[in-house]
Scaffold this active site. Structure first.
Site, PDB file in Angstrom:
ATOM      1  N   ASN A 383      33.062 123.318  57.878  1.00  0.00           N
ATOM      2  CA  ASN A 383      32.312 123.512  56.697  1.00  0.00           C
ATOM      3  C   ASN A 383      33.458 123.708  55.594  1.00  0.00           C
ATOM      4  O   ASN A 383      33.067 122.768  54.617  1.00  0.00           O
ATOM      5  CB  ASN A 383      31.488 124.861  56.952  1.00  0.00           C
ATOM      6  CG  ASN A 383      30.488 125.051  55.935  1.00  0.00           C
ATOM      7  OD1 ASN A 383      30.473 124.371  54.872  1.00  0.00           O
ATOM      8  ND2 ASN A 383      29.508 126.123  55.934  1.00  0.00           N
ATOM      9  N   ASP A 384      33.861 124.715  55.489  1.00  0.00           N
ATOM     10  CA  ASP A 384      35.099 124.862  54.323  1.00  0.00           C
ATOM     11  C   ASP A 384      35.839 123.621  53.877  1.00  0.00           C
ATOM     12  O   ASP A 384      36.103 123.356  52.883  1.00  0.00           O
ATOM     13  CB  ASP A 384      35.894 125.920  54.558  1.00  0.00           C
ATOM     14  CG  ASP A 384      34.928 127.326  54.592  1.00  0.00           C
ATOM     15  OD1 ASP A 384      34.024 127.516  54.029  1.00  0.00           O
ATOM     16  OD2 ASP A 384      35.599 128.205  55.370  1.00  0.00           O
ATOM     17  N   VAL A 385      36.369 123.020  55.078  1.00  0.00           N
ATOM     18  CA  VAL A 385      37.342 121.877  54.848  1.00  0.00           C
ATOM     19  C   VAL A 385      36.610 120.422  54.204  1.00  0.00           C
ATOM     20  O   VAL A 385      37.296 119.747  53.945  1.00  0.00           O
ATOM     21  CB  VAL A 385      37.963 121.622  56.213  1.00  0.00           C
ATOM     22  CG1 VAL A 385      38.899 122.773  56.731  1.00  0.00           C
ATOM     23  CG2 VAL A 385      37.078 121.123  57.226  1.00  0.00           C
TER      24      VAL A 385
END
Lengths: 457, 112
Positions: A383-385
């Site tokens: 998600n964050d990446v």
């Protein structure tokens, strides 16, 4: 026993120190890494045997029993731990090392008459205690025993300043008087400083903190070498301190962050919390069969694996899916973000475990220009990446982190457990993008369903 | 040992430490961190020395605790690093690029 003459002792310690240097050198390349680690272990064995043969020691049976207990505790855990829990274990081992250094320094206080040596005692105690408490917090955050969001309370910076001032005062008294009472106070304040230092760090930055605390423990061990007049401890600790510092900087720059910004960002306030409310805007969800059709008739697929894949133990299934797609003539590569998983390089370990060949792994700089001619970016439990907020919203805690630009691909498919945000605790705009479809469920289940559907296309 | 000699040793060790890891690939960051972590477990040598000199039962107890903690760091660190690196073995690099994941699960069994 004092079987060894001082010159031989020094020589064997030199051998051990050279082994440690060769170990670090070997660990820098995949070909030599395992041998490097074995050389390091051999060096450690030489050093431990040497200390028994050279120093005048009482209580040898008890010491050997304590070593046996430590080995019996560590080996089963180290052999059985899931690869997904590796960061916690590294943090844990680092913390106990820091704790051991602090205890060694406390015990040597009575033997150190020189105030320079007592200064080294104070340094070892303080840094060892910070490393111990800080590592405990990182383990808690990684196990999600405590919130991965930055933990702050009003007045925290002031408390931190007070604790540090108190620690310096206590340390000053220890240097001047060698008092055990002040040493106890120093230890407690060191533990408090460790907690205060790491609690405000957000989940996404925890890996950097582990690396930094690793360097801290190295420095504590180096200082304990001065306390005990032992050159091996001094050299080994300094090596780890120096290499750990470099490694921390390299990792921080892979995330587009400065180390100081990570450690003190939350203290400066405002930026890292907030913006976490889940929106109820619609997303497009899809079925495993539809995803299989999308993938099976694509020309080029980039798989972006994340921690969710690892938690679900889906690395073997994703490797099988890649094989099945390759057999259909689809060009499949894996895009590995440097901090995918919970620790820099973690995803490489997980995919190596699943036998994915190096050749199909692409690093961030390599793969980003290729997304524009990619049909499908399949984001599995990440998600964050891939969150464009890292480029577009300066207030976001991940702002400035280089991301995998899956948004450039023709279509994006997310396999996700839920709409829950990633480790950094922020929402991902990309989920609401018109070219994005979502397949909800455990990563391994979803992958198995997609794999089954691809096979019967 | 005198202060200047110690300082010399420290300065040289700092440069060696900087030098050996400056070119490491990001693929190996996790094992490298874990391996460096194992190396500072050598504080075990210090813990053994203080335990061997402890003349009071309480001090001895604390020193033995330090021995246990240091052993966990040292032994656990090397074992877990080896386990990670086992999976980066040459078998996989030798395999052709197209056959992603062929033989999935095999290494896991061999590796245990």
């Amino acid at each position: 026993m004092s079987i060894l003459a001082p010159a031989w002792t020094a020589l064997f310690y030199l051998v051990a120190a050279v082994c440690f240097i060769l170990a670090l050198k070997g660990l820098s390349s995949p070909r030599t890494a395992r041998r490097g680690n074995a050389i390091g272990a051999a060096g450690a064995a030489v050093a431990v045997v040497t200390v028994f043969l050279s120093a005048r020691l009482e209580n040898i049976p008890l010491i050997l029993a304590a070593i046996a207990v430590g080995t019996a505790l560590a080996v089963p855990v180290a052999r059985r731990v899931q690869m997904t829990q590796m960061p916690q274990l590294v943090a844990l081992f680092n913390g106990v090392g820091g704790g051991a250094a602090a205890l060694v320094a406390v015990l040597e206080l009575g033997h150190s008459g020189d105030s320079w040596v007592r200064l080294a005692v104070v340094f070892t105690m303080l840094v060892g205690a910070v490393s111990f408490a800080g590592s405990a917090v990182t383990v808690g955050k990684l196990q999600e025993l405590i919130s991965t969001r930055p933990l702050l309370f009003p007045g925290m910076p002031a408390v931190m300043v007070l604790v540090l001032a108190g620690a310096l005062t206590a340390g000053g008294f220890v240097v001047l008087t060698g008092s055990a009472g002040w040493a106890g106070a120093l230890l407690v304040l060191g533990l408090a400083a460790g907690l205060l230092l790491v609690l405000p760090v957000g989940g996404a930055d925890v890996p950097i903190v582990i690396s930094l605390l690793n360097a801290f423990t190295g420095l504590a061990v180096a200082a304990s070498g001065i306390v005990l007049g032992n050159v091996l401890l001094l050299v080994a600790g300094t090596l780890v301190g120096a290499s750990g510092t470099i490694l921390t900087k390299v990792m921080a720059s892979a995330m587009g962050r400065g180390v100081a910004g990570i450690m003190f960002g939350a203290f400066r306030g405002g930026s890292t919390a907030g913006s976490t409310t889940l929106s109820d805007r619609p997303v497009r969800s899809s079925s495993a069969e539809d995803v299989a059709v999308q993938l099976g008739y694509a020309q080029r697929v980039v798989i972006v694996p994340g921690y969710g894949l690892a938690v679900a133990q889906g690395q073997h299934t994703v490797a099988e899916l890649a094989t099945a797609l390759t057999a259909r003539g689809v060009d499949v590569v894996f895009a590995i973000h440097p901090v995918a998983g919970r620790m820099p390089g973690h995803m490489n370990v997980l995919l190596a475990e699943a036998n994915v060949p190096y050749e199909s792994l692409r690093e961030l700089e390599e793969v980003n220009p290729e997304f524009a001619n990619t049909d499908i970016a399949l984001v599995v439990g990440a998600n964050d990446v891939v969150n464009p907020a890292a480029k577009s919203s300066p207030g976001s805690p991940i702002y400035g982190m280089p991301i995998l630009e899956v948004v450039q691909a023709q279509q994006v498919v997310f396999l996700k457990r839920s709409m829950r945000p990633g480790f950094a605790g922020i929402e991902n705009e990309l989920l609401h993008d018109p070219k994005t479809t979502l397949l909800f469920g455990d990563a391994k289940d979803s992958l198995s369903k997609v794999l089954g559907a691809v096979k019967i296309l | 040992m005198d202060a200047v000699t110690l300082l010399t040793v420290v300065v040289l060790a700092v440069f060696v430490g900087f030098e050996v890891v400056s070119k490491v690939t990001s693929k190996l960051h996790t094992p490298l961190m874990s391996g460096a972590n194992a190396i500072h477990g050598i504080i075990l040598v210090g813990a053994v020395i203080v335990a061997g000199q402890a003349d009071d039962p309480w001090l001895l107890a604390v020193a033995l605790l330090a021995v246990v903690l240091a052993t966990v760091n040292l032994v656990g660190g090397f074992v877990v690093t080896d386990r990670m690196l086992e999976m980066f073995g040459p078998r996989k690099t030798a395999r052709p690029g197209g056959s992603a994941g062929a033989g999935t699960g095999r290494t896991e069994e061999e590796g245990q």
